[in-house]
Design a protein around this motif. Sequence first.
Motif, PDB file in Angstrom:
ATOM      1  N   LEU A 102       0.849  -1.200   0.000  1.00 14.11           N
ATOM      2  CA  LEU A 102       0.000   0.000   0.000  1.00 14.11           C
ATOM      3  C   LEU A 102       0.881   1.246   0.000  1.00 14.11           C
ATOM      4  O   LEU A 102       2.024   1.221   0.464  1.00 14.11           O
ATOM      5  CB  LEU A 102      -0.894   0.003   1.238  1.00 14.11           C
ATOM      6  CG  LEU A 102      -1.774  -1.243   1.427  1.00 14.11           C
ATOM      7  CD1 LEU A 102      -2.429  -1.238   2.805  1.00 14.11           C
ATOM      8  CD2 LEU A 102      -2.836  -1.312   0.325  1.00 14.11           C
ATOM      9  N   ASP A 103       0.322   2.327  -0.484  1.00 14.02           N
ATOM     10  CA  ASP A 103       1.091   3.582  -0.499  1.00 14.02           C
ATOM     11  C   ASP A 103       1.599   3.927   0.904  1.00 14.02           C
ATOM     12  O   ASP A 103       2.733   4.355   1.094  1.00 14.02           O
ATOM     13  CB  ASP A 103       0.216   4.732  -1.018  1.00 14.02           C
ATOM     14  CG  ASP A 103      -0.076   4.590  -2.509  1.00 14.02           C
ATOM     15  OD1 ASP A 103       0.650   3.824  -3.186  1.00 14.02           O
ATOM     16  OD2 ASP A 103      -1.032   5.220  -2.983  1.00 14.02           O
ATOM     17  N   GLU A 104       0.724   3.744   1.905  1.00 12.56           N
ATOM     18  CA  GLU A 104       1.103   4.132   3.263  1.00 12.56           C
ATOM     19  C   GLU A 104       2.196   3.219   3.830  1.00 12.56           C
ATOM     20  O   GLU A 104       2.877   3.583   4.789  1.00 12.56           O
ATOM     21  CB  GLU A 104      -0.122   4.101   4.175  1.00 12.56           C
ATOM     22  CG  GLU A 104      -0.650   2.701   4.415  1.00 12.56           C
ATOM     23  CD  GLU A 104      -2.132   2.684   4.792  1.00 12.56           C
ATOM     24  OE1 GLU A 104      -2.417   2.724   5.982  1.00 12.56           O
ATOM     25  OE2 GLU A 104      -2.981   2.638   3.880  1.00 12.56           O
ATOM     26  N   ASP A 105       2.337   2.007   3.241  1.00 10.41           N
ATOM     27  CA  ASP A 105       3.384   1.103   3.718  1.00 10.41           C
ATOM     28  C   ASP A 105       4.771   1.689   3.484  1.00 10.41           C
ATOM     29  O   ASP A 105       5.708   1.393   4.229  1.00 10.41           O
ATOM     30  CB  ASP A 105       3.283  -0.257   3.014  1.00 10.41           C
ATOM     31  CG  ASP A 105       2.002  -1.003   3.365  1.00 10.41           C
ATOM     32  OD1 ASP A 105       1.373  -0.674   4.390  1.00 10.41           O
ATOM     33  OD2 ASP A 105       1.637  -1.923   2.599  1.00 10.41           O
ATOM     34  N   TYR A 106       4.900   2.501   2.424  1.00 13.62           N
ATOM     35  CA  TYR A 106       6.192   3.123   2.131  1.00 13.62           C
ATOM     36  C   TYR A 106       6.616   3.983   3.317  1.00 13.62           C
ATOM     37  O   TYR A 106       7.759   3.949   3.775  1.00 13.62           O
ATOM     38  CB  TYR A 106       6.120   4.015   0.879  1.00 13.62           C
ATOM     39  CG  TYR A 106       5.799   3.314  -0.418  1.00 13.62           C
ATOM     40  CD1 TYR A 106       5.236   2.040  -0.457  1.00 13.62           C
ATOM     41  CD2 TYR A 106       6.065   3.943  -1.629  1.00 13.62           C
ATOM     42  CE1 TYR A 106       4.947   1.416  -1.658  1.00 13.62           C
ATOM     43  CE2 TYR A 106       5.773   3.321  -2.845  1.00 13.62           C
ATOM     44  CZ  TYR A 106       5.209   2.061  -2.843  1.00 13.62           C
ATOM     45  OH  TYR A 106       4.919   1.452  -4.050  1.00 13.62           O
ATOM     46  N   VAL A 107       5.662   4.767   3.792  1.00 16.91           N
ATOM     47  CA  VAL A 107       5.939   5.662   4.925  1.00 16.91           C
ATOM     48  C   VAL A 107       6.100   4.847   6.204  1.00 16.91           C
ATOM     49  O   VAL A 107       7.030   5.050   6.983  1.00 16.91           O
ATOM     50  CB  VAL A 107       4.786   6.687   5.083  1.00 16.91           C
ATOM     51  CG1 VAL A 107       5.054   7.622   6.249  1.00 16.91           C
ATOM     52  CG2 VAL A 107       4.596   7.457   3.778  1.00 16.91           C
ATOM     53  N   ALA A 108       5.184   3.881   6.387  1.00 16.14           N
ATOM     54  CA  ALA A 108       5.205   3.085   7.614  1.00 16.14           C
ATOM     55  C   ALA A 108       6.519   2.334   7.750  1.00 16.14           C
ATOM     56  O   ALA A 108       7.103   2.276   8.837  1.00 16.14           O
ATOM     57  CB  ALA A 108       4.028   2.110   7.615  1.00 16.14           C
ATOM     58  N   ALA A 109       7.001   1.771   6.645  1.00 19.30           N
ATOM     59  CA  ALA A 109       8.231   0.983   6.709  1.00 19.30           C
ATOM     60  C   ALA A 109       9.375   1.828   7.251  1.00 19.30           C
ATOM     61  O   ALA A 109      10.159   1.385   8.099  1.00 19.30           O
ATOM     62  CB  ALA A 109       8.572   0.455   5.315  1.00 19.30           C
ATOM     63  N   GLU A 110       9.443   3.072   6.770  1.00 21.16           N
ATOM     64  CA  GLU A 110      10.530   3.948   7.213  1.00 21.16           C
ATOM     65  C   GLU A 110      10.355   4.324   8.685  1.00 21.16           C
ATOM     66  O   GLU A 110      11.308   4.293   9.464  1.00 21.16           O
ATOM     67  CB  GLU A 110      10.572   5.204   6.330  1.00 21.16           C
ATOM     68  CG  GLU A 110      11.684   6.170   6.712  1.00 21.16           C
ATOM     69  CD  GLU A 110      12.102   7.098   5.571  1.00 21.16           C
ATOM     70  OE1 GLU A 110      12.130   6.644   4.417  1.00 21.16           O
ATOM     71  OE2 GLU A 110      12.401   8.263   5.842  1.00 21.16           O
ATOM     72  N   GLU A 111       9.131   4.643   9.053  1.00 17.69           N
ATOM     73  CA  GLU A 111       8.895   5.046  10.452  1.00 17.69           C
ATOM     74  C   GLU A 111       9.151   3.893  11.413  1.00 17.69           C
ATOM     75  O   GLU A 111       9.746   4.080  12.474  1.00 17.69           O
ATOM     76  CB  GLU A 111       7.454   5.557  10.597  1.00 17.69           C
ATOM     77  CG  GLU A 111       7.248   6.910   9.935  1.00 17.69           C
ATOM     78  CD  GLU A 111       5.799   7.392   9.990  1.00 17.69           C
ATOM     79  OE1 GLU A 111       5.565   8.529   9.554  1.00 17.69           O
ATOM     80  OE2 GLU A 111       4.923   6.626  10.446  1.00 17.69           O
ATOM     81  N   ILE A 112       8.694   2.699  11.022  1.00 17.56           N
ATOM     82  CA  ILE A 112       8.867   1.536  11.902  1.00 17.56           C
ATOM     83  C   ILE A 112      10.354   1.214  12.054  1.00 17.56           C
ATOM     84  O   ILE A 112      10.843   0.962  13.157  1.00 17.56           O
ATOM     85  CB  ILE A 112       8.080   0.327  11.345  1.00 17.56           C
ATOM     86  CG1 ILE A 112       6.574   0.595  11.405  1.00 17.56           C
ATOM     87  CG2 ILE A 112       8.424  -0.945  12.118  1.00 17.56           C
ATOM     88  CD1 ILE A 112       5.726  -0.365  10.566  1.00 17.56           C
TER      89      ILE A 112
END
Length: 641
Positions: A102-112
């Motif tokens: 998902l698009d938000e996974d790109y951001v989530a992966a970095e934050e996590i």
Amino acid sequence: MSQPIHPLDPITASEIATLKAILAEAGIEGPQIRYSYVMLREPDRATLRTWTPGAPVPREIGVLVTDKAANAAREMVVDIPGRRIVHDRVLDPATDGWGPILDEDYVAAEEIAKADPDYRAAMERRGITDLDRVRCAPLSAGVFGHADEVGRRMIRVLSFLDQEGTHAMFAHPIEGVVAHVDLTEGRVLRLVDTGYPSIPAESGDYLDPAIAGAPRTDMKPLRITQPEGASFTIRDHVLEWQNWKVRIGFNGREGLTLHDIAFNDRGRMRPILNRASISEMVVPYGEPQPTHDWQNYFDAGEYQFGRLANSLVLGCDCLGKIHYLDATVVDDFCQPVVIPNAVCIHEEDFGTLWKHTDFMTGQGTVRRQRRLVISFFVTVGNYDYGFYWYFYLDGRIELECKATGIVFTSGHPGGDYDYATLMAPGLGAPIHQHMFSARLDVAIDGDRCHVDELDVARLPMGPENPLGNAFTRTVTRLRTEAQAQRDADNAVGRVWRIASSEAKNRVGEPTAYVLLPEGQPGLLAAEDASIRKRAGFATRHLWVTRHDRDQMWAAGYTPNQHPGGAGLPAYAAADRDIDGQDIVIWHSFGLTHFPRPEDWPVMPVDYAGFKLRPEGFFDRNPTLDVPEDPNGRDHSSRCCG
Ligand code: CU
């Protein structure tokens, strides 16, 4: 257009809204719901063939629904005019995998990753304390026997140092660190740190004059002018050009799709392909270090590359009169997203079509070739891919895939190393492949077709070949789906002839096209490698299957974290009869990329593709009516054909 007027028209914003509303009425809505692969489920053959303009338009839209809170996914099909759900199946992640990233996974992966103490410690060991300068690449996880990953939505993260604060982070891979990120629970499940110490420092900014040099000043303008416009017309998604007729489609998974491809042969419209698209592509890496040995990206099924199509407003490499088409894709929240100028249509001069100088009379005759180009470009992370379909005056069809952008990078310790090229000081580029699957729903003069494998053959000397000069071509009919899993073989000039099982040409032979493969290597990973099961399609250059409305995906519907066996191996397992049936040709082809220093810091286009050439489809050269000089008398600078 708010409502479709033809069953194959791309889905519209209003249909997307209806889809969402129907799902909501069934209780599928809320902040944790995501929608993937939202695209037309095209009607079956019988419906398409009997549909007449003006009749109600049958429309079904497929969607993969992910409930993030429930950690569950289901594949669904919704009848839009009927306002009802016609298919609903819950996925088992252990055997079916998950929907795409998902698009938000790109951001989530970095934050996590950046919130993880072990990740931060790994960065600190490399002297990186400012994590704002670190960019995390969200990479599809694959399936590698980690029991703790089953049932979780996973992603793996490699990191780069954004040293210049520009677009050039790939010059600075933070080698040796992989975060295995559990998106379901939002935590790092496992951090690998090989202890690789250094980060390549040299800038890879291809726009920096210090690297690129001053722009050269000796390139004179080269203009293509078409003072009377282009020779094609397009109306309601139907493109007509020089006897060709093609219906244009687009979806967020495959990108451009071509339908009902036919050729007007002296007044008779003759079908050639019902549908053509890139069903899947996979980029498996050949670098066995633990930082990279899991890298395999299914750019269609895992990243929905159609949604990543470039808006050619921002740059198009085509010259002349261009016609653009917008594309409507669907985001993870089931909102329509318009990509302006996603598809480019133009025509090109292509040199000599045919030519002869009669040595008796001295009369010279020449005709010029042209081609119609229908193309789109996508950007998937570091790489950019162009897909160019060419239609020629003489009935040929080609697909040319262009690979450009930035090669994926790694740390390189220097010295001999078999699995990555040293691109710049300390900077490696792991070897890899780009494997495509073209799905060609053929219809040579009708749906009933058959496929022969043609090999050249040397012949022994003997009574029928007294001087030994004879050679010929062997013809092997591929009769079943099991028999029709074939490899290219350039040593015997192997091609596959796709022929009508009903129509004959004027000399009594089945009308036919030939698929000419490039014959480059198929998938190179070892026999028992995970990727071989997951990308089974790429282990063979040719597959032929019986047409089935829902058998669309070379690596299956949900390749993300799928353990393998889906798609073509599953479709062909039925071993159906394909001789004289309604069949689909699947051609796997691609680039085996040993990166070159010249591919850095941005890669000149490399090419892969195939050709479809008429062979006995026409009764004679179909271009005898091409006029001698359509350019008229102002073509004064002509010197040669
Ligand atoms: Cu490459």
